[in-house]
Design a protein around this motif. Structure first.
Motif, PDB file in Angstrom:
ATOM      1  N   SER A 299       0.804  -1.667  -0.044  1.00  0.00           N
ATOM      2  CA  SER A 299       0.095  -0.432  -0.112  1.00  0.00           C
ATOM      3  C   SER A 299       0.836   1.412  -0.301  1.00  0.00           C
ATOM      4  N   THR A 300       1.868   1.650   1.058  1.00  0.00           N
ATOM      5  CA  THR A 300       2.939   2.742   1.030  1.00  0.00           C
ATOM      6  C   THR A 300       3.730   2.623  -0.732  1.00  0.00           C
ATOM      7  N   LEU A 301       4.384   1.661  -0.991  1.00  0.00           N
ATOM      8  CA  LEU A 301       4.767   1.881  -1.978  1.00  0.00           C
ATOM      9  C   LEU A 301       3.556   2.077  -3.424  1.00  0.00           C
ATOM     10  N   TYR A 302       1.995   1.955  -3.422  1.00  0.00           N
ATOM     11  CA  TYR A 302       1.425   1.503  -4.501  1.00  0.00           C
ATOM     12  C   TYR A 302       0.936   3.526  -4.461  1.00  0.00           C
ATOM     13  N   ASN A 303       1.104   4.411  -2.815  1.00  0.00           N
ATOM     14  CA  ASN A 303       1.169   5.539  -2.764  1.00  0.00           C
ATOM     15  C   ASN A 303       2.227   6.401  -3.466  1.00  0.00           C
ATOM     16  N   LEU A 304       3.466   5.796  -2.957  1.00  0.00           N
ATOM     17  CA  LEU A 304       4.450   6.612  -3.637  1.00  0.00           C
ATOM     18  C   LEU A 304       4.423   6.316  -4.799  1.00  0.00           C
ATOM     19  N   LEU A 305       3.870   5.873  -5.929  1.00  0.00           N
ATOM     20  CA  LEU A 305       4.184   5.272  -6.775  1.00  0.00           C
ATOM     21  C   LEU A 305       3.387   6.146  -8.243  1.00  0.00           C
ATOM     22  N   GLU A 306       2.563   6.066  -7.348  1.00  0.00           N
ATOM     23  CA  GLU A 306       1.161   6.644  -8.030  1.00  0.00           C
ATOM     24  C   GLU A 306       1.031   8.206  -7.646  1.00  0.00           C
ATOM     25  N   ALA A 307       1.404   8.883  -7.006  1.00  0.00           N
ATOM     26  CA  ALA A 307       2.084  10.615  -7.011  1.00  0.00           C
ATOM     27  C   ALA A 307       2.827  10.774  -7.909  1.00  0.00           C
ATOM     28  N   ASN A 308       3.626   9.434  -7.522  1.00  0.00           N
ATOM     29  CA  ASN A 308       5.281  10.357  -8.423  1.00  0.00           C
ATOM     30  C   ASN A 308       6.044   9.813  -9.517  1.00  0.00           C
ATOM     31  N   PRO A 309       5.048   9.376 -10.701  1.00  0.00           N
ATOM     32  CA  PRO A 309       5.446   8.046 -11.994  1.00  0.00           C
ATOM     33  C   PRO A 309       6.497   7.936 -12.133  1.00  0.00           C
ATOM     34  N   SER A 310       7.062   9.503 -12.974  1.00  0.00           N
ATOM     35  CA  SER A 310       7.286   9.562 -13.885  1.00  0.00           C
ATOM     36  C   SER A 310       9.782   9.793 -12.422  1.00  0.00           C
ATOM     37  N   THR A 311      10.012   9.693 -11.400  1.00  0.00           N
ATOM     38  CA  THR A 311      10.413   9.451 -10.947  1.00  0.00           C
ATOM     39  C   THR A 311      10.579   8.454 -10.315  1.00  0.00           C
ATOM     40  N   LEU A 312       9.200   7.594  -9.673  1.00  0.00           N
ATOM     41  CA  LEU A 312       9.825   6.210  -9.046  1.00  0.00           C
ATOM     42  C   LEU A 312       9.521   5.337  -9.697  1.00  0.00           C
ATOM     43  N   LEU A 313       9.122   5.439 -10.870  1.00  0.00           N
ATOM     44  CA  LEU A 313       8.201   3.779 -11.460  1.00  0.00           C
ATOM     45  C   LEU A 313      10.347   3.360 -11.881  1.00  0.00           C
ATOM     46  N   PRO A 314      10.816   4.404 -12.688  1.00  0.00           N
ATOM     47  CA  PRO A 314      11.976   4.039 -13.145  1.00  0.00           C
ATOM     48  C   PRO A 314      12.454   3.411 -11.823  1.00  0.00           C
ATOM     49  N   ALA A 315      12.885   3.849 -10.725  1.00  0.00           N
ATOM     50  CA  ALA A 315      13.379   3.656  -9.198  1.00  0.00           C
ATOM     51  C   ALA A 315      13.268   1.933  -9.057  1.00  0.00           C
ATOM     52  N   ALA A 316      11.207   2.069  -9.121  1.00  0.00           N
ATOM     53  CA  ALA A 316      11.115   0.255  -8.567  1.00  0.00           C
ATOM     54  C   ALA A 316      11.483  -0.174 -10.256  1.00  0.00           C
ATOM     55  N   VAL A 317      11.540  -0.211 -11.184  1.00  0.00           N
ATOM     56  CA  VAL A 317      11.869  -1.226 -12.352  1.00  0.00           C
ATOM     57  C   VAL A 317      13.292  -1.364 -12.202  1.00  0.00           C
ATOM     58  N   LEU A 318      14.328  -0.777 -11.143  1.00  0.00           N
ATOM     59  CA  LEU A 318      15.667  -0.455 -11.009  1.00  0.00           C
ATOM     60  C   LEU A 318      15.861  -1.402  -9.869  1.00  0.00           C
ATOM     61  N   ALA A 319      14.872  -1.624  -9.040  1.00  0.00           N
ATOM     62  CA  ALA A 319      15.026  -1.971  -8.465  1.00  0.00           C
ATOM     63  C   ALA A 319      14.484  -3.486  -7.713  1.00  0.00           C
ATOM     64  N   ARG A 320      13.353  -4.251  -9.138  1.00  0.00           N
ATOM     65  CA  ARG A 320      13.753  -5.229  -9.629  1.00  0.00           C
ATOM     66  C   ARG A 320      12.194  -5.506  -8.962  1.00  0.00           C
TER      67      ARG A 320
END
Length: 477
Positions: A299-320
């Motif tokens: 739930s925390t990850l969803y809140n973070l990624l939804e609010a900051n897609p341009s910066t945190l979605l790449p970070a999520a992909v990088l973190a596998r």
């Protein structure tokens, strides 16, 4: 959000409730007034329903009892020299807040109900003194029940947070840490309190992140980094195996950060820049021992990624994270809300990865400030197709970022320097006419320095990179 008090606090309060207080003697000595004594006796050691009825019928009288009014001292002020009475009154007030939530709002009839409580947070330097701890409990409950956002609360909250942060830093007592974290949770009831909590993040958030890192096997003394730990699976989970972090404390820390994530639009980027939150949560998700911790992580990850897609979605992909979510989906999940959060996260990441190229992944990795041996680094076709594009992207942002990365010593992760040398060498090889652009950033000088590095792989990659410069220098001669 109501949570049962930690055992240590519950035991302390029970012991104080059972202590005999010589009330009549205290009244004769002038420690408390006869009027105060009558009000205390009316609610002391009576059934909860009777206590509720008494207080609700005289809210103004009980407000005056505890916080006073002009010309009339409250009981904490008049009994300030009697620690036993102060302790008893603090426990009684906590019980009354529990029985009569309306009492908290009633105390705010005066402009500042905190003035006689805040000094008690610094009652003594003795860590065994229960008064500061009992006071913080009263104040956290008072704020949570009243949900007040007046100037007096804005002034008091940072002081309470500073006291609680001293408990979270007490790594020798998980019980005190848990009390502090639970009180944090009760305080984060609104946007204003969450913003103040974030403003004091060096005191509030940093110790919580350290607890989570310890649980993830990346404690300050481990010498490991999140990036290296994230590449290996560990078994066992947290309790007893995750750096000694108990499941209860872990859950409460995750709960606080989940509450904070409702401010993700404003703080999400900084949260990841300063704490590598996406990478940390990916590692914690891999190790999560219970559905209740998994749900908070997702739930925390969803809140973070939804609010900051341009910066945190790449970070999520990088973190596998996408691959890990597939594994989590293979677990036997019984919580429908957890499953819903998982599905939303997977859908978000799948939509993002559909449109992203290997070049986008490489740029995201460099922008993250950390490099790993992902496929592009060793793929010659990638460099042939993308080297010039990398040099020209955003007016040279990527080589500038590589220079920043290479300035650091990376004592705990020398692979970063080896990878950076590999990348710079490929850029020189594929676009030799632009090598002066790299020299102006100090990259050639830094690579020459790294030829003396203690790590064999760094020395080898720096030598290979320098070979590109030497080759074109000889050819030009």
């Amino acid at each position: 959000m109501s949570l049962d008090p930690p055992p240590y606090l519950a035991t302390l309060q029970n012991n104080i409730r059972q202590r005999p207080i010589p009330w009549d003697g205290a009244a004769r000595a002038g420690t408390i007034t006869e009027s105060q004594l009558a009000k205390i006796r009316a609610v002391d050691k009576v059934r909860k329903e009777q206590r509720k009825q008494v207080v609700e019928s005289d809210l103004d009288g009980y407000r005056i009892l505890f916080v006073g009014e002009p010309g009339t001292a409250g009981v904490l002020e008049s009994a300030s020299r009697r620690s036993d009475v102060v302790q008893y009154v603090l426990v009684l007030l906590s019980d009354l807040f529990d029985s009569v939530p309306a009492l908290a709002k009633a105390l705010f009839k005066d402009s500042d109900p905190y003035q006689h409580f805040l000094p008690l947070l610094a009652h003594s330097n003795n860590p065994e003194d229960p008064i500061p701890l009992l006071t913080s409990t009263v104040l956290a409950t008072l704020m949570a029940n009243a949900k007040d956002e007046s100037p007096s609360t804005e002034h008091a909250l940072p002081l309470i947070l500073s006291y609680l942060c001293s408990l979270t830093k007490n790594t020798n007592d998980a019980g005190l840490q848990d009390i502090a974290v639970m009180e944090y949770s009760s305080l984060l009831y609104g946007r204003s309190s969450r913003q103040l909590f974030w403003k004091q993040r060096s005191e509030t958030v940093t110790p919580l992140i350290e607890i989570l890192k310890k649980a993830a096997g990346v404690g300050a003394d481990s010498g490991a980094s999140l990036w290296s730990v994230n590449t290996t699976l560990r078994s066992g989970g947290f309790e007893g195996l995750g750096g000694g972090v108990g499941l209860q404390l872990l859950y409460h820390v995750l709960l606080v950060l989940w509450q904070l994530s409702f401010e993700a639009e404003e703080i999400g980027d900084d949260l990841d820049d300063e704490y590598d939150i996406v990478l940390l949560y990916t590692q914690l998700l891999r190790l999560s021992p219970k559905e209740k911790t998994t749900r908070l992580l997702l739930s925390t990850l969803y809140n973070l990624l939804e609010a900051n897609p341009s910066t945190l979605l790449p970070a999520a992909v990088l973190a596998r994270l996408p691959a890990l979510l597939q594994n989590v989906g293979g677990r036997h999940l019984t919580d429908p809300d957890l499953q819903e959060d998982l599905d939303k996260l997977k859908e978000m990441l799948e939509e993002y990865t559909k449109t992203k190229t290997t070049f986008d992944e490489y740029v995201a990795e460099v922008q993250s400030g950390h490099l790993r041996w992902s496929p592009p680094h060793r793929h010659q076709v990638f460099w042939t197709e993308n080297a010039r594009k990398i040099l020209e992207f955003e007016n040279g942002e990527i080589p500038r970022k590589l220079a920043d990365i290479m300035k650091k010593p990376w004592e705990n992760d020398k692979a970063v320097l080896a990878i950076a040398c590999n990348d710079v060498g490929n850029l020189v090889k594929e676009v030799p006419e632009k090598r002066y652009q790299l020299e102006k950033l100090g990259l050639k000088t830094r690579i020459m320095e790294l030829m003396q590095d203690s790590d064999e792989n760094v020395r080898w990659e720096s030598l290979r990179a320098l070979g590109g410069w030497l080759k074109y220098s000889f050819e030009n001669n």
